[in-house]
Design a protein around this motif. Structure first.
Motif, PDB file in Angstrom:
ATOM      1  N   MET A   6       0.849  -1.158   0.171  1.00  0.00           N
ATOM      2  CA  MET A   6      -0.412  -0.331  -0.248  1.00  0.00           C
ATOM      3  C   MET A   6       1.066   1.411  -0.043  1.00  0.00           C
ATOM      4  SD  MET A   6      -3.544  -0.997   2.306  1.00  0.00           S
ATOM      5  CE  MET A   6      -4.154   0.300   2.337  1.00  0.00           C
ATOM      6  N   VAL A   7       1.872   1.286   1.251  1.00  0.00           N
ATOM      7  CA  VAL A   7       2.820   2.005   0.864  1.00  0.00           C
ATOM      8  C   VAL A   7       3.768   2.758  -0.499  1.00  0.00           C
ATOM      9  CG1 VAL A   7       5.071   3.353   1.818  1.00  0.00           C
ATOM     10  CG2 VAL A   7       3.729   2.140   2.773  1.00  0.00           C
ATOM     11  N   LEU A   8       3.387   1.674  -1.607  1.00  0.00           N
ATOM     12  CA  LEU A   8       4.395   1.238  -2.808  1.00  0.00           C
ATOM     13  C   LEU A   8       3.685   2.333  -3.159  1.00  0.00           C
ATOM     14  CD1 LEU A   8       6.704  -1.991  -2.561  1.00  0.00           C
ATOM     15  CD2 LEU A   8       7.710   0.785  -2.438  1.00  0.00           C
ATOM     16  N   HIS A   9       2.419   1.558  -3.311  1.00  0.00           N
ATOM     17  CA  HIS A   9       1.191   2.304  -4.760  1.00  0.00           C
ATOM     18  C   HIS A   9       0.463   3.906  -4.056  1.00  0.00           C
ATOM     19  CE1 HIS A   9       1.995  -1.749  -5.610  1.00  0.00           C
ATOM     20  NE2 HIS A   9       1.071  -1.703  -6.485  1.00  0.00           N
ATOM     21  N   LYS A  10       1.675   4.378  -2.994  1.00  0.00           N
ATOM     22  CA  LYS A  10       1.242   5.992  -2.396  1.00  0.00           C
ATOM     23  C   LYS A  10      -0.923   5.656  -1.668  1.00  0.00           C
ATOM     24  CE  LYS A  10       4.142   7.499  -5.036  1.00  0.00           C
ATOM     25  NZ  LYS A  10       5.520   7.799  -4.769  1.00  0.00           N
ATOM     26  N   HIS A  11      -0.546   4.652  -0.883  1.00  0.00           N
ATOM     27  CA  HIS A  11      -1.617   4.700   0.234  1.00  0.00           C
ATOM     28  C   HIS A  11      -1.397   4.520   1.173  1.00  0.00           C
ATOM     29  CE1 HIS A  11      -4.185   3.719  -3.736  1.00  0.00           C
ATOM     30  NE2 HIS A  11      -3.879   3.191  -3.862  1.00  0.00           N
ATOM     31  N   GLY A  12      -0.197   5.240   1.417  1.00  0.00           N
ATOM     32  CA  GLY A  12       0.428   4.981   3.179  1.00  0.00           C
ATOM     33  C   GLY A  12      -0.500   5.695   4.255  1.00  0.00           C
ATOM     34  N   ARG A  39       3.843  -3.256  15.151  1.00  0.00           N
ATOM     35  CA  ARG A  39       4.912  -2.585  14.916  1.00  0.00           C
ATOM     36  C   ARG A  39       5.904  -3.341  13.655  1.00  0.00           C
ATOM     37  NH1 ARG A  39       9.020  -0.534  19.441  1.00  0.00           N
ATOM     38  NH2 ARG A  39       8.583  -2.918  19.709  1.00  0.00           N
ATOM     39  N   ASP A  40       5.670  -4.313  14.330  1.00  0.00           N
ATOM     40  CA  ASP A  40       6.521  -5.733  13.438  1.00  0.00           C
ATOM     41  C   ASP A  40       5.693  -5.595  11.756  1.00  0.00           C
ATOM     42  OD1 ASP A  40       8.330  -5.976  15.368  1.00  0.00           O
ATOM     43  OD2 ASP A  40       6.885  -7.893  16.507  1.00  0.00           O
ATOM     44  N   VAL A  41       4.240  -5.262  11.646  1.00  0.00           N
ATOM     45  CA  VAL A  41       4.101  -5.785  10.681  1.00  0.00           C
ATOM     46  C   VAL A  41       4.164  -4.597   9.741  1.00  0.00           C
ATOM     47  CG1 VAL A  41       1.810  -6.099   9.278  1.00  0.00           C
ATOM     48  CG2 VAL A  41       2.232  -7.476  11.037  1.00  0.00           C
ATOM     49  N   LEU A  42       4.202  -3.370  10.259  1.00  0.00           N
ATOM     50  CA  LEU A  42       4.243  -2.141   9.307  1.00  0.00           C
ATOM     51  C   LEU A  42       5.620  -1.821   9.673  1.00  0.00           C
ATOM     52  CD1 LEU A  42       0.939  -0.583  10.749  1.00  0.00           C
ATOM     53  CD2 LEU A  42       1.110  -1.871   8.657  1.00  0.00           C
ATOM     54  N   LYS A  43       7.082  -2.316   9.716  1.00  0.00           N
ATOM     55  CA  LYS A  43       7.807  -1.496   9.273  1.00  0.00           C
ATOM     56  C   LYS A  43       7.485  -0.571   8.617  1.00  0.00           C
ATOM     57  CE  LYS A  43      10.526  -4.612  13.095  1.00  0.00           C
ATOM     58  NZ  LYS A  43      11.552  -5.766  12.739  1.00  0.00           N
ATOM     59  N   TYR A  44       7.550  -1.137   7.088  1.00  0.00           N
ATOM     60  CA  TYR A  44       8.385  -0.724   6.134  1.00  0.00           C
ATOM     61  C   TYR A  44       7.422   0.747   5.908  1.00  0.00           C
ATOM     62  CZ  TYR A  44       8.841   0.878   0.941  1.00  0.00           C
ATOM     63  OH  TYR A  44       8.946   1.321  -0.486  1.00  0.00           O
ATOM     64  N   MET A  45       5.795   1.054   6.871  1.00  0.00           N
ATOM     65  CA  MET A  45       5.214   2.090   6.714  1.00  0.00           C
ATOM     66  C   MET A  45       6.400   2.795   7.699  1.00  0.00           C
ATOM     67  SD  MET A  45       1.515   3.093   7.863  1.00  0.00           S
ATOM     68  CE  MET A  45       1.715   2.565   9.939  1.00  0.00           C
ATOM     69  N   ASP A  46       6.287   2.708   8.487  1.00  0.00           N
ATOM     70  CA  ASP A  46       7.582   3.441   9.356  1.00  0.00           C
ATOM     71  C   ASP A  46       8.906   4.157   9.327  1.00  0.00           C
ATOM     72  OD1 ASP A  46       5.775   3.442  11.270  1.00  0.00           O
ATOM     73  OD2 ASP A  46       6.630   1.468  12.798  1.00  0.00           O
ATOM     74  N   ARG A  47       9.000   2.996   8.328  1.00  0.00           N
ATOM     75  CA  ARG A  47      10.644   3.426   7.688  1.00  0.00           C
ATOM     76  C   ARG A  47      10.316   4.339   6.756  1.00  0.00           C
ATOM     77  NH1 ARG A  47      12.023  -1.341   7.005  1.00  0.00           N
ATOM     78  NH2 ARG A  47      12.349  -1.483   4.482  1.00  0.00           N
ATOM     79  N   VAL A  48       9.314   4.349   6.050  1.00  0.00           N
ATOM     80  CA  VAL A  48       9.341   5.239   4.531  1.00  0.00           C
ATOM     81  C   VAL A  48       8.553   6.188   4.825  1.00  0.00           C
ATOM     82  CG1 VAL A  48       8.371   5.238   2.054  1.00  0.00           C
ATOM     83  CG2 VAL A  48       9.972   3.345   3.455  1.00  0.00           C
ATOM     84  N   TYR A  49       7.419   5.776   5.278  1.00  0.00           N
ATOM     85  CA  TYR A  49       5.543   6.970   4.863  1.00  0.00           C
ATOM     86  C   TYR A  49       6.075   7.725   5.883  1.00  0.00           C
ATOM     87  CZ  TYR A  49       0.832   9.056   5.651  1.00  0.00           C
ATOM     88  OH  TYR A  49       0.009   9.723   5.521  1.00  0.00           O
ATOM     89  N   THR A  50       6.138   7.579   7.586  1.00  0.00           N
ATOM     90  CA  THR A  50       6.241   8.366   8.740  1.00  0.00           C
ATOM     91  C   THR A  50       7.098   9.564   8.750  1.00  0.00           C
ATOM     92  OG1 THR A  50       7.557   6.775   9.705  1.00  0.00           O
ATOM     93  CG2 THR A  50       5.099   6.746  10.122  1.00  0.00           C
ATOM     94  N   LYS A  51       8.297   9.170   7.753  1.00  0.00           N
ATOM     95  CA  LYS A  51       9.243   9.717   7.613  1.00  0.00           C
ATOM     96  C   LYS A  51       9.004  10.987   6.851  1.00  0.00           C
ATOM     97  CE  LYS A  51      11.855   8.095  10.517  1.00  0.00           C
ATOM     98  NZ  LYS A  51      11.276   6.740  10.884  1.00  0.00           N
ATOM     99  N   THR A  52       8.050  10.732   5.216  1.00  0.00           N
ATOM    100  CA  THR A  52       7.571  11.887   4.501  1.00  0.00           C
ATOM    101  C   THR A  52       6.753  12.550   5.024  1.00  0.00           C
ATOM    102  OG1 THR A  52       6.550   9.906   2.934  1.00  0.00           O
ATOM    103  CG2 THR A  52       8.975   9.922   3.057  1.00  0.00           C
ATOM    104  N   ALA A  53       5.745  11.223   5.580  1.00  0.00           N
ATOM    105  CA  ALA A  53       4.523  12.635   6.166  1.00  0.00           C
ATOM    106  C   ALA A  53       4.813  13.173   7.624  1.00  0.00           C
ATOM    107  CB  ALA A  53       3.391  11.421   6.112  1.00  0.00           C
TER     108      ALA A  53
END
Length: 743
Positions: A1-7, A71-85
């Protein structure tokens, strides 16, 4: 979802699910656990509060467990989306949501109230479930309403705890004062400090320790310091009296916690010691009697005291002096023990104790004399019940008391007199003990203080050598019928009177005295010998009807007895006849006649009988005298407390010496400095003389003015001598700088 801009959709959806779950848990677990609020039973409220705290901890554990998995499931979101948002990571967001949905009114108020009830329950002496409180407090210490803000614990719980503690301990302090004595109050207070430390260490925050201790200090100690120490029958005085070292140690530990505690303890202890010292001074004065006149002979003590003698005899007043010093030493030992064991050798407390001892010791005008008498008593021969080591230990303690004296020059005068009598009568424990005492005094006051005393020992040593040489000389010439032993004293060293008491020697004594003078002056030209019969003694064999006795008498008493050698039985000599024949000063004559006729061993008979000698009395030889003793000591020169007249004479001499010492000190300073302001001169003179006495600034000023007057007078005399041209009578060169003249 993050990759497809649905973060954003993923992040917000997750937060919504978390919020919904928290609302469900609040309704399901926490709100049902709210206390009922019914009744005023603290124990019931505590149990209900414990249930609420457990419920909160259960919800927290469930929430953090779920957040951990998310947090374990959403590690990629924490690493990419939360930083940019620019939004918190899912763990941090979950904590903020917990605060928003759980730590909110009314839950928040119930939680704080439940924790306060648990603390109050424990303060009241009940056991609580500390783990339940700790679990809830740990939650509040981790949560923040905003990322960089204070924790919920610091913002909400700690202020509430401190407010409740302030109210509780203010009331508790007043309550304890009403129901407890001082030791119990201190125990309760110390227990409160320990329990609060335990509380903050176990289930509160260490950050709360300091403000909580300040509350205890502010309410249990600071306002009640003097009340605690002044409690009747249990305060500081009672603790000191009973040697309650544990209670005193507790009092010290608590008092040093507050800024005003140690100064208050120091002042109270100082006042207590001064009061005790004043009681010693007063009891000594009352027992001795104010303005007590003592004209009794020195030998009337022990076996020789008359039955009709009043209670305040010379021997008894001597015992009062010794008792005063012993009591002061006992008080010093007591205070030192308390200082070391209870007050941890605190220097502030020590300075207060020193001030107290210095104050009350110097309020006793007789302290220098009493201390000298005490040392004299411990240095005499035949001291019973004490070894040399014990005597030395006592003398060490006496030096500690000596340090508190401001009038050391007064002590010096008394000590030299007592030392002279010990040396002349051979009553010292040992030469080593005497020199050891001199060494102690030299360490305390310097070489000048003991210079004359060391001169006395030098005279004794030289006199022994002189007598040995004299005896060797007698082997080569005709020996006198009387064996004499002479001590030659340097007049500047020994505390002899400026006008020594003399008498008319019988021919028997005159012959041997002149023979010794001829021998001595043949070895030392330019010297002058003056006999001091008042300081001597003699052994004489006297025949009575029953038997012969060897009597040890003073030289004056020997001169008196020799008058009766040619007086027949039943014949008398009047007081005036004895006075005329012997030329003994009246005071000494009365003392010696009283020793011979009014004491236990009545060698002479007084007519009429009585214990006082009057000028109208007459005396006869007591041929019927009997005693089981072969050797009898009739008169000894014993140390005793001075009477009023003697003390006045001593004070006058001390004042005269102080005037000379002050003038000498002023001249010495001005010779060195050349020029000084008046105040600087006063301060410097005071500093230099402090080792001997505490000079009065007014006295120093008078001495300066006197020296200026002498300066002016001498300068005028020199000018006059120069004008008339009489060089033989002029003064030597005069220095007039700084208004001080030296010639």
């Amino acid at each position: 979802m993050v990759l497809h801009k649905h973060g954003e959709q993923l992040y917000k959806g997750t937060c919504q699910l978390i919020a919904e779950n928290l609302e469900k848990l609040a309704k399901q677990d926490i709100i049902p656990a709210f206390p009922s609020g019914g009744g005023g039973d603290l124990f019931q409220s505590s149990q209900e509060g414990e249930m609420l705290l457990k419920a909160l901890r259960k919800v927290w554990d469930d929430h953090t467990s779920s957040l951990s998995k998310l947090r374990d499931v959403l590690k990629y979101m924490d690493r990419v989306y939360t930083k940019t948002a620019g939004v918190p990571e899912i763990w941090d967001a979950g904590l903020l949501l917990f605060v928003k949905h759980i730590i909110r009114p009314p839950i928040q108020g119930h939680l704080v109230s439940a924790i306060l009830i648990q603390i109050q329950t424990e303060r009241d002496g009940y056991v609580i479930n500390r783990s339940a409180v700790k679990g809830c407090v740990d939650v509040l210490r981790e949560l923040k309403e905003i990322p960089d803000g204070p924790t919920i614990y610091r913002r909400d719980l700690e202020p509430a705890i401190l407010r409740e503690s302030e109210t509780f301990y203010k009331t508790e302090g007043e309550r304890l004062l009403e129901i407890c004595d001082a030791p119990e109050y201190l125990q309760r207070v110390e227990s409160r400090f320990d329990s609060e430390d335990s509380r903050t260490n176990h289930y509160l925050s260490s950050h709360t320790t300091h403000p909580l201790r300040k509350i205890l200090e502010r309410n249990l100690l600071t306002p009640h310091l003097w009340t605690i120490m002044n409690m009747p029958n249990s305060g500081l005085d009672a603790m000191v009296d009973s040697d309650r070292l544990e209670d005193l140690s507790r009092l010290y530990r608590l008092f040093i916690m507050v800024p005003t505690g140690l100064p208050a303890l120091k002042k109270a202890l100082r006042d207590s010691v001064i009061r005790r010292g004043q009681e010693l001074n007063i009891s000594s004065a009352l027992a001795e009697g104010v303005d007590l006149v003592e004209d009794e002979p020195d030998d009337i003590k022990g076996k020789g005291k008359a039955k009709a003698r009043p209670a305040n005899s010379g021997a008894q007043t001597l015992q009062l002096a010794l008792k005063w010093v012993e009591d002061v030493l006992a008080l010093k030992d007591k205070c030192d023990g308390i200082w070391m064991k209870a007050f941890q050798s605190d220097r502030e407390v020590e300075s207060g104790l020193n001030e107290a001892f210095e104050t009350f010791i110097n309020k006793n005008d007789k302290a220098p004399e009493f201390i000298s008498l005490f040392i004299d008593d411990n240095l005499k021969k035949g001291l019973k019940g004490k070894t040399d080591a014990e005597v030395d230990a006592v003398l060490d303690k006496t030096i500690i008391v000596f340090r508190y004296l401001t009038d050391k020059d007064v002590f010096d005068r008394y000590y030299k007199g007592h030392l002279a009598k010990r040396l002349l009568l051979g009553r010292s424990v040992s030469d080593d003990a005497e020199r050891g005492m001199l060494a102690k005094l030299k360490v305390e006051c310097g070489y000048q203080f003991t210079q004359k005393m060391e001169g006395m020992f030098h005279d004794m040593r030289i006199s022994a050598d002189t007598m040995q040489a004299y005896r060797n000389h007698l082997l080569t010439t005709t020996s006198p019928d009387i064996d004499i032993s002479v001590i030659v004293m340097t007049s500047t060293f020994w505390p002899t009177s400026h006008s020594p008491a003399t008498c008319t020697f019988p021919e028997e004594l005159t012959g041997c005295a002149k023979q010794f003078e001829q021998f001595y002056l043949s070895r030392h030209s330019g010297r002058r010998l003056t006999w001091q019969p008042s300081l001597g003694n003699a052994d004489v064999r006297v025949s009575f009807k029953a038997r012969k006795h060897d009597l040890n008498v003073s030289t004056f008493a020997l001169v008196i007895l020799l008058l009766f050698e040619d007086v027949g039985d039943g014949e008398f000599l009047t007081y005036e006849e004895i006075k005329s024949a012997t030329s003994i000063p009246e005071a000494e004559l009365q003392r010696n006649l009283q020793s011979l006729a009014c004491a236990k061993f009545k060698i002479l008979k007084k007519h009429p009988s009585g214990r006082d000698v009057n000028t109208s009395d007459s005396f006869s030889f007591n041929a019927d005298f009997t005693s089981p003793l072969a050797k009898i000591k009739i008169s000894t020169i014993a140390s005793r407390v001075e009477n009023t007249d003697e003390r006045k004479e001593t004070k006058d001499r001390v004042d005269e010496e102080r005037r000379h010492q002050t003038e000498a000190c002023i001249v010495r300073i001005m010779k060195d400095r050349k020029h000084m302001t008046h105040n600087d001169l006063i301060n410097e003179v005071t500093r230099q003389l402090a080792s001997r006495f505490q000079p009065n600034p007014l006295s120093i000023k008078k001495r300066v003015e006197g020296l200026i007057e002498v300066c002016t007078l001498c300068f005028r005399v020199r000018i006059h001598c120069l004008i008339v041209g009489n060089r033989e009578n002029t003064w030597s060169d005069v220095k007039t700088g700084s208004h001080i003249i030296i010639w």
